[in-house]
Design an enzyme around this catalytic site. Structure first.
Site, PDB file in Angstrom:
ATOM      1  N   ILE A  50       0.892  -1.161   0.000  1.00 38.53           N
ATOM      2  CA  ILE A  50       0.000   0.000   0.000  1.00 38.53           C
ATOM      3  C   ILE A  50       0.932   1.213   0.000  1.00 38.53           C
ATOM      4  CG2 ILE A  50      -0.192  -0.064   2.549  1.00 38.53           C
ATOM      5  CD1 ILE A  50      -2.988   1.122   2.312  1.00 38.53           C
ATOM      6  N   SER A  51       0.645   2.197  -0.858  1.00 32.79           N
ATOM      7  CA  SER A  51       1.556   3.335  -1.026  1.00 32.79           C
ATOM      8  C   SER A  51       1.615   4.180   0.234  1.00 32.79           C
ATOM      9  CB  SER A  51       1.118   4.190  -2.209  1.00 32.79           C
ATOM     10  OG  SER A  51       1.071   3.421  -3.387  1.00 32.79           O
TER      11      SER A  51
END
Ligand code: SAH
Length: 214
Positions: A50-51
């Site tokens: 997940i960024s």
């Protein structure tokens, strides 16, 4: 988390509000939930992440600089490449008319569907299982295109599907071949003639943009 991002220079109120609205802990495994509000990327399985929230915020704020988005104060029709767990798609949905998000890994595509079903406005988000390098011509053109994985070249389909007045932002392997940078492309139209203007920005670190589906 959002307060800290603001102190570190993220100033766009619309983006800050969207980051406040979307519960990031709902998009990671429960064992990682206590880290969900740190400014860090986290594993989501299948070798993907997940960024980092600051990068999500920064890239979306930059999308607001596109001609159409500047005019409308909204991101319009958005194409996201690399759905992952669906977090950024949920943030984008707060700021746009429609989000089409493509993922090439079936298990993550399915996981994003489950995660987003819990959110407030899932109907605005269309999840596609496929190779994002091809874009999604059926729903084109897009006012905003955002990639969450970094490639060596810019897929021609993305430029073909970027509406006049639209802006694209993508991490790309830097011209020197070392590391990645953020690249912005604006589709400008002057006296009926289209041109694409490219600007290069800071260094970033994203998972690689791959071809095909799995
Ligand atoms: N948007 C996510 C980030 C996920 S990481 C978030 O909200 O945090 C990037 C994702 O891009 C990975 O899930 C990876 O599988 C996917 N990806 C890589 N190449 C792709 C391609 N060609 N088409 C679609 N998805 C791709």
């Amino acid at each position: 988390m959002v307060q800290r991002l603001q102190q570190e220079g993220l100033s766009d109120e619309r983006v800050l509000q969207a980051l406040i609205t979307v519960p990031r802990h709902e998009f990671v495994d429960s064992a990682l939930a206590i880290q969900a509000y740190e400014d860090t990327s986290l594993p989501i399985g299948h070798g993907q992440t997940i960024s980092k929230p600051s990068v999500v915020g920064r890239m979306i704020a930059m999308l607001f600089g596109g001609a159409t988005a500047r005019q409308q104060g909204r991101l319009g029709r958005v194409l996201e490449i690399g759905t992952g767990c669906g977090y950024q798609a949920a943030v984008l949905a707060e700021l746009s008319r429609q989000v089409v998000s493509i993922e090439r890994l079936r298990p993550l595509h399915d996981k994003a569907r489950l995660n987003l079903a819990k959110m407030r406005s899932p109907s605005q988000i269309r999840l596609i299982y496929g190779d994002g390098r091809l874009g999604h011509s059926q729903a084109a053109p897009f006012d905003s295109i955002i990639a969450a994985a970094g490639g060596e070249d810019l897929p021609p389909a993305w430029l073909a599907q970027l509406a006049p007045g639209g802006r694209l932002i993508a991490p790309m392997v830097s011209p020197g071949g070392r590391g990645q940078i953020l690249v912005v492309i604006d589709h400008l139209v002057e006296s009926g003639v289209s041109r694409f203007v490219r600007t290069e920005h800071e260094a970033v670190l994203f998972v690689p943009l791959k071809s095909g589906v799995m």
